[in-house]
Every structure is written in structure tokens, then in C-alpha cells.
Motif scaffolding. Structure first.
Motif, PDB file in Angstrom:
ATOM      1  N   ALA A   1       0.817  -1.217   0.000  1.00  0.00           N
ATOM      2  CA  ALA A   1       0.000   0.000   0.000  1.00  0.00           C
ATOM      3  C   ALA A   1       0.850   1.266   0.000  1.00  0.00           C
ATOM      4  N   GLY A   2       1.947   1.258   0.758  1.00  0.00           N
ATOM      5  CA  GLY A   2       2.814   2.435   0.810  1.00  0.00           C
ATOM      6  C   GLY A   2       3.460   2.742  -0.527  1.00  0.00           C
ATOM      7  N   ALA A   3       3.916   1.712  -1.209  1.00  0.00           N
ATOM      8  CA  ALA A   3       4.531   1.902  -2.520  1.00  0.00           C
ATOM      9  C   ALA A   3       3.505   2.358  -3.544  1.00  0.00           C
ATOM     10  N   LEU A   4       2.310   1.782  -3.489  1.00  0.00           N
ATOM     11  CA  LEU A   4       1.253   2.196  -4.413  1.00  0.00           C
ATOM     12  C   LEU A   4       0.881   3.659  -4.204  1.00  0.00           C
ATOM     13  N   GLU A   5       0.791   4.080  -2.939  1.00  0.00           N
ATOM     14  CA  GLU A   5       0.479   5.483  -2.650  1.00  0.00           C
ATOM     15  C   GLU A   5       1.579   6.399  -3.169  1.00  0.00           C
ATOM     16  N   LEU A   6       2.827   6.000  -2.983  1.00  0.00           N
ATOM     17  CA  LEU A   6       3.939   6.818  -3.475  1.00  0.00           C
ATOM     18  C   LEU A   6       3.879   6.951  -4.986  1.00  0.00           C
ATOM     19  N   VAL A   7       3.669   5.863  -5.693  1.00  0.00           N
ATOM     20  CA  VAL A   7       3.578   5.897  -7.154  1.00  0.00           C
ATOM     21  C   VAL A   7       2.454   6.839  -7.586  1.00  0.00           C
ATOM     22  N   GLU A   8       1.342   6.751  -6.902  1.00  0.00           N
ATOM     23  CA  GLU A   8       0.208   7.622  -7.219  1.00  0.00           C
ATOM     24  C   GLU A   8       0.575   9.090  -7.023  1.00  0.00           C
ATOM     25  N   ARG A   9       1.247   9.383  -5.925  1.00  0.00           N
ATOM     26  CA  ARG A   9       1.647  10.771  -5.656  1.00  0.00           C
ATOM     27  C   ARG A   9       2.701  11.247  -6.647  1.00  0.00           C
ATOM     28  N   LEU A  10       3.622  10.372  -7.036  1.00  0.00           N
ATOM     29  CA  LEU A  10       4.661  10.766  -7.988  1.00  0.00           C
ATOM     30  C   LEU A  10       4.113  10.984  -9.399  1.00  0.00           C
ATOM     31  N   ARG A  11       2.937  10.463  -9.655  1.00  0.00           N
ATOM     32  CA  ARG A  11       2.298  10.652 -10.965  1.00  0.00           C
ATOM     33  C   ARG A  11       1.227  11.741 -10.939  1.00  0.00           C
ATOM     34  N   ALA A  12       1.094  12.413  -9.827  1.00  0.00           N
ATOM     35  CA  ALA A  12       0.084  13.460  -9.684  1.00  0.00           C
ATOM     36  C   ALA A  12       0.385  14.619 -10.629  1.00  0.00           C
ATOM     37  N   PRO A  13      -0.643  15.310 -11.096  1.00  0.00           N
ATOM     38  CA  PRO A  13      -0.420  16.427 -12.016  1.00  0.00           C
ATOM     39  C   PRO A  13       0.241  17.638 -11.354  1.00  0.00           C
ATOM     40  N   ARG A  14       0.029  17.818 -10.060  1.00  0.00           N
ATOM     41  CA  ARG A  14       0.598  18.982  -9.378  1.00  0.00           C
ATOM     42  C   ARG A  14       2.013  18.690  -8.893  1.00  0.00           C
ATOM     43  N   ARG A  15       2.918  19.587  -9.210  1.00  0.00           N
ATOM     44  CA  ARG A  15       4.315  19.427  -8.809  1.00  0.00           C
ATOM     45  C   ARG A  15       4.462  19.373  -7.293  1.00  0.00           C
ATOM     46  N   ALA A  16       3.680  20.185  -6.583  1.00  0.00           N
ATOM     47  CA  ALA A  16       3.765  20.201  -5.123  1.00  0.00           C
ATOM     48  C   ALA A  16       3.396  18.841  -4.527  1.00  0.00           C
ATOM     49  N   THR A  17       2.427  18.179  -5.107  1.00  0.00           N
ATOM     50  CA  THR A  17       2.034  16.846  -4.636  1.00  0.00           C
ATOM     51  C   THR A  17       3.154  15.849  -4.874  1.00  0.00           C
ATOM     52  N   ARG A  18       3.760  15.917  -6.057  1.00  0.00           N
ATOM     53  CA  ARG A  18       4.870  15.009  -6.371  1.00  0.00           C
ATOM     54  C   ARG A  18       6.050  15.257  -5.429  1.00  0.00           C
ATOM     55  N   ALA A  19       6.389  16.521  -5.202  1.00  0.00           N
ATOM     56  CA  ALA A  19       7.521  16.861  -4.334  1.00  0.00           C
ATOM     57  C   ALA A  19       7.274  16.423  -2.895  1.00  0.00           C
ATOM     58  N   ALA A  20       6.066  16.642  -2.403  1.00  0.00           N
ATOM     59  CA  ALA A  20       5.747  16.241  -1.034  1.00  0.00           C
ATOM     60  C   ALA A  20       5.797  14.723  -0.881  1.00  0.00           C
ATOM     61  N   GLY A  21       5.294  14.010  -1.863  1.00  0.00           N
ATOM     62  CA  GLY A  21       5.343  12.549  -1.820  1.00  0.00           C
ATOM     63  C   GLY A  21       6.770  12.032  -1.793  1.00  0.00           C
ATOM     64  N   LEU A  22       7.608  12.603  -2.636  1.00  0.00           N
ATOM     65  CA  LEU A  22       9.006  12.181  -2.687  1.00  0.00           C
ATOM     66  C   LEU A  22       9.736  12.548  -1.398  1.00  0.00           C
ATOM     67  N   ALA A  23       9.508  13.744  -0.893  1.00  0.00           N
ATOM     68  CA  ALA A  23      10.171  14.179   0.341  1.00  0.00           C
ATOM     69  C   ALA A  23       9.790  13.286   1.518  1.00  0.00           C
ATOM     70  N   THR A  24       8.526  12.945   1.612  1.00  0.00           N
ATOM     71  CA  THR A  24       8.071  12.069   2.695  1.00  0.00           C
ATOM     72  C   THR A  24       8.720  10.698   2.600  1.00  0.00           C
ATOM     73  N   ALA A  25       8.754  10.149   1.402  1.00  0.00           N
ATOM     74  CA  ALA A  25       9.340   8.819   1.211  1.00  0.00           C
ATOM     75  C   ALA A  25      10.839   8.817   1.497  1.00  0.00           C
ATOM     76  N   VAL A  26      11.547   9.835   1.036  1.00  0.00           N
ATOM     77  CA  VAL A  26      12.998   9.906   1.278  1.00  0.00           C
ATOM     78  C   VAL A  26      13.265  10.078   2.774  1.00  0.00           C
ATOM     79  N   ARG A  27      12.453  10.894   3.447  1.00  0.00           N
ATOM     80  CA  ARG A  27      12.605  11.049   4.892  1.00  0.00           C
ATOM     81  C   ARG A  27      12.426   9.703   5.591  1.00  0.00           C
ATOM     82  N   ASP A  28      11.409   8.949   5.184  1.00  0.00           N
ATOM     83  CA  ASP A  28      11.163   7.638   5.793  1.00  0.00           C
ATOM     84  C   ASP A  28      12.328   6.682   5.567  1.00  0.00           C
ATOM     85  N   VAL A  29      12.954   6.757   4.403  1.00  0.00           N
ATOM     86  CA  VAL A  29      14.124   5.919   4.111  1.00  0.00           C
ATOM     87  C   VAL A  29      15.274   6.297   5.046  1.00  0.00           C
TER      88      VAL A  29
END
Length: 74
Positions: free
Chosen positions: A36-64
Motif C-alpha cells: 500500500a505504501g509503494a502504491l500510494e507513493l507511485v500515485e503521488r509521484l504521478r500526480a499532475p501537481r508538482r507540489a504533490t509530487r515533491a511532497a510525496g518524494l520528500a516524505t518517502a525519502v525522509r522515511d528511508v
């Protein structure tokens, strides 16, 4: 979590979401089995809004980074 981490790291290093998913699929060519976490990340990284993509990536990298620090990345 490792698949989510793989996708996040691939994208953070300049690769695309599709590149990460293709690498996870391997030579079989089937869609990778994502949690579920990976699916949510993929969804956020494919979002049309850049802010959504950036927030998704930042959250995932922080978790790593946190998982690496705690020694819990598996």
C-alpha cells in the motif's frame, strides 16, 4: 517498505517512476507486487501537481533516512 524505498531512491536520483517499476518487475515484464505504501507513493509521484509530487518524494525519502538510521529498512 523496500519497494517504496527503491521507487523513492530511483526518482530522487533522477530516474522515472516507470524506470523504477520496470526494474522491480524484472525480466518477466509483469507489474511488480507493491504494498500500500509503494502504491500510494507511485500515485503521488504521478500526480499532475508538482507540489504533490515533491511532497510525496520528500516524505518517502525522509522515511528511508529514518529507517536507515534506526536499522529497520528491510
Amino acid at each position: 517498505m523496500w519497494k517504496r524505498s527503491f521507487v523513492a531512491t530511483t526518482v530522487a536520483l533522477g530516474g522515472g517512476v516507470d524506470d523504477a517499476l520496470a526494474a522491480l518487475a524484472g525480466s518477466g515484464g509483469r507489474a511488480p507486487d507493491l504494498d500500500a505504501g509503494a502504491l500510494e507513493l507511485v500515485e503521488r509521484l504521478r500526480a499532475p501537481r508538482r507540489a504533490t509530487r515533491a511532497a510525496g518524494l520528500a516524505t518517502a525519502v525522509r522515511d528511508v533516512v529514518v529507517a536507515l538510521d534506526e536499522g529497520t529498512l528491510r
